[in-house]
Design an enzyme around this catalytic site. Sequence first.
Site, PDB file in Angstrom:
ATOM      1  N   TYR A  21       2.741 -13.901 -14.764  1.00 18.82           N
ATOM      2  CA  TYR A  21       1.741 -12.998 -14.170  1.00 18.82           C
ATOM      3  C   TYR A  21       0.324 -13.565 -14.372  1.00 18.82           C
ATOM      4  CZ  TYR A  21      -0.460  -8.428 -13.202  1.00 18.82           C
ATOM      5  OH  TYR A  21      -1.207  -7.402 -12.696  1.00 18.82           O
ATOM      6  N   VAL A  34       5.522 -10.006   1.396  1.00 20.24           N
ATOM      7  CA  VAL A  34       4.347 -10.897   1.418  1.00 20.24           C
ATOM      8  C   VAL A  34       4.610 -12.257   0.771  1.00 20.24           C
ATOM      9  CG1 VAL A  34       2.588  -9.082   1.627  1.00 20.24           C
ATOM     10  CG2 VAL A  34       3.353  -9.826  -0.661  1.00 20.24           C
ATOM     11  N   ALA A  38       0.810  -1.229   0.000  1.00 25.22           N
ATOM     12  CA  ALA A  38       0.000   0.000   0.000  1.00 25.22           C
ATOM     13  C   ALA A  38       0.839   1.273   0.000  1.00 25.22           C
ATOM     14  CB  ALA A  38      -0.957  -0.015   1.191  1.00 25.22           C
ATOM     15  N   SER A  39       2.117   1.175  -0.352  1.00 29.10           N
ATOM     16  CA  SER A  39       2.961   2.379  -0.327  1.00 29.10           C
ATOM     17  C   SER A  39       2.846   3.205  -1.607  1.00 29.10           C
ATOM     18  CB  SER A  39       4.421   1.998  -0.065  1.00 29.10           C
ATOM     19  OG  SER A  39       4.851   1.080  -1.034  1.00 29.10           O
ATOM     20  N   SER A  63      -6.391  -9.892 -12.137  1.00 29.88           N
ATOM     21  CA  SER A  63      -6.087  -9.056 -13.312  1.00 29.88           C
ATOM     22  C   SER A  63      -6.803  -9.659 -14.510  1.00 29.88           C
ATOM     23  CB  SER A  63      -4.577  -9.046 -13.577  1.00 29.88           C
ATOM     24  OG  SER A  63      -4.314  -8.565 -14.886  1.00 29.88           O
TER      25      SER A  63
HETATM   26  P1  NAD Z   1       2.648  -0.848  -8.142  1.00 33.53           P
HETATM   27  O1  NAD Z   1       3.917  -1.453  -8.648  1.00 33.53           O
HETATM   28  O2  NAD Z   1       2.447   0.606  -8.250  1.00 33.53           O
HETATM   29  O3  NAD Z   1       2.416  -1.264  -6.618  1.00 33.53           O
HETATM   30  C1  NAD Z   1       2.664  -2.574  -6.163  1.00 33.53           C
HETATM   31  C2  NAD Z   1       2.952  -2.503  -4.691  1.00 33.53           C
HETATM   32  O4  NAD Z   1       3.271  -3.833  -4.224  1.00 33.53           O
HETATM   33  C3  NAD Z   1       4.175  -1.630  -4.362  1.00 33.53           C
HETATM   34  O5  NAD Z   1       3.867  -0.811  -3.252  1.00 33.53           O
HETATM   35  C4  NAD Z   1       5.254  -2.644  -4.015  1.00 33.53           C
HETATM   36  O6  NAD Z   1       6.229  -2.163  -3.109  1.00 33.53           O
HETATM   37  C5  NAD Z   1       4.417  -3.752  -3.397  1.00 33.53           C
HETATM   38  N1  NAD Z   1       5.128  -5.022  -3.356  1.00 33.53           N
HETATM   39  C6  NAD Z   1       5.790  -5.631  -4.361  1.00 33.53           C
HETATM   40  N2  NAD Z   1       6.348  -6.764  -3.924  1.00 33.53           N
HETATM   41  C7  NAD Z   1       6.041  -6.864  -2.606  1.00 33.53           C
HETATM   42  C8  NAD Z   1       6.335  -7.816  -1.603  1.00 33.53           C
HETATM   43  N3  NAD Z   1       7.060  -8.907  -1.861  1.00 33.53           N
HETATM   44  N4  NAD Z   1       5.865  -7.594  -0.343  1.00 33.53           N
HETATM   45  C9  NAD Z   1       5.128  -6.490  -0.060  1.00 33.53           C
HETATM   46  N5  NAD Z   1       4.810  -5.565  -0.986  1.00 33.53           N
HETATM   47  C10 NAD Z   1       5.270  -5.754  -2.239  1.00 33.53           C
HETATM   48  O7  NAD Z   1       1.483  -1.639  -8.882  1.00 33.53           O
HETATM   49  P2  NAD Z   1      -0.081  -1.352  -8.989  1.00 33.53           P
HETATM   50  O8  NAD Z   1      -0.364  -1.066 -10.407  1.00 33.53           O
HETATM   51  O9  NAD Z   1      -0.547  -0.426  -7.942  1.00 33.53           O
HETATM   52  O10 NAD Z   1      -0.602  -2.821  -8.707  1.00 33.53           O
HETATM   53  C11 NAD Z   1      -1.264  -3.203  -7.534  1.00 33.53           C
HETATM   54  C12 NAD Z   1      -1.936  -4.557  -7.781  1.00 33.53           C
HETATM   55  O11 NAD Z   1      -2.869  -4.421  -8.845  1.00 33.53           O
HETATM   56  C13 NAD Z   1      -0.957  -5.659  -8.208  1.00 33.53           C
HETATM   57  O12 NAD Z   1      -1.355  -6.889  -7.637  1.00 33.53           O
HETATM   58  C14 NAD Z   1      -1.140  -5.713  -9.696  1.00 33.53           C
HETATM   59  O13 NAD Z   1      -0.797  -6.973 -10.233  1.00 33.53           O
HETATM   60  C15 NAD Z   1      -2.610  -5.417  -9.824  1.00 33.53           C
HETATM   61  N6  NAD Z   1      -3.018  -4.920 -11.137  1.00 33.53           N
HETATM   62  C16 NAD Z   1      -2.566  -3.745 -11.615  1.00 33.53           C
HETATM   63  C17 NAD Z   1      -2.985  -3.320 -12.881  1.00 33.53           C
HETATM   64  C18 NAD Z   1      -2.541  -2.021 -13.457  1.00 33.53           C
HETATM   65  O14 NAD Z   1      -2.896  -1.733 -14.614  1.00 33.53           O
HETATM   66  N7  NAD Z   1      -1.804  -1.175 -12.762  1.00 33.53           N
HETATM   67  C19 NAD Z   1      -3.831  -4.124 -13.631  1.00 33.53           C
HETATM   68  C20 NAD Z   1      -4.266  -5.331 -13.117  1.00 33.53           C
HETATM   69  C21 NAD Z   1      -3.855  -5.726 -11.849  1.00 33.53           C
END
Ligand code: NAD
Length: 246
Positions: free
Chosen positions: A154, A63, A9-10, A141
């Site tokens: 993925y 995680v 959530a950062s 996703s």
């Molecule tokens: P992002 O990269 O901006 O954020 C991902 C977050 O996960 C970051 O804060 C990162 O530090 C954290 N993270 C990564 N590995 C970790 C670990 N081992 N332990 C704890 N935290 C960890 O990505 P986002 O776009 O905000 O994606 C969030 C979720 O939504 C993901 O599961 C992603 O697969 C999913 N998602 C995103 C999209 C998109 O278009 N952005 C589409 C479909 C699904």
Amino acid sequence: MAVALITGASQGIGECIAKRLAKDGYDIAINYYPTENDRAKAVKVAEACSELGARAEIFPADVSDFTQCADMVKAVKDAFGSLDALVNNAGITKDTLLTLMSEEQYDQVIAVNQKSVFNMMKPAIKLMMKQKKGAIVNMASVAGLYGNPGQINYAASKAAIIGMTKTAAKEVGARNIRVNAVAPGLIKTPMTDVLTDEQKGKIFERIALKRFGEVEEIASVVSFLLSDSASYITGQTIEISGGLEM
Ligand code: NAD
């Protein structure tokens, strides 16, 4: 006060969900990947949640690590007294074509995206069973629903999350615990900033609404699924993709 824990959530979608749930009236547990950089970002998210009236604390944990997840759930319970809502949001990509992908790239994505959901749901559900209530939303996703070239790791992780969501929902429905998933399409976040204009252009053509999604449009559905307004919804995966596939 109900307590929500959001992994990863950062920044990005997780940050937005944390703020949305703070507005909804939850106290917020913000998980971040244990680095100084992510900690600094998590502190800012916590400050933003506090300004919205929530009590907010940050919890470091990778995680993909089973023990760190169990310890984090215990730490959240110790700090707040309960855990009412869990959002398994943390995720990574390591994209390349199947024939070029290393075993390490495959395994890393499965560990962070998929195994994490087991790592988190196990201790969280045990706690929710004692509390006799709870709600979980897992981040899938469209890649897990339809596949996507260059994302075999993925897509596998996200398809698994859909199956895990249905299974957990069936196992704990009688305990007043609901488990759902959302399947975003292309949402504007740091994760998708890395796509080339050509890659974005190809996806854009296929979206019925002819635009990428905003993080708030994911957070609002997560908020709904966690709320009592969704009290008869469990085991479902809600696609939030602007009509990418139909
Ligand atoms: P992002 O990269 O901006 O954020 C991902 C977050 O996960 C970051 O804060 C990162 O530090 C954290 N993270 C990564 N590995 C970790 C670990 N081992 N332990 C704890 N935290 C960890 O990505 P986002 O776009 O905000 O994606 C969030 C979720 O939504 C993901 O599961 C992603 O697969 C999913 N998602 C995103 C999209 C998109 O278009 N952005 C589409 C479909 C699904």
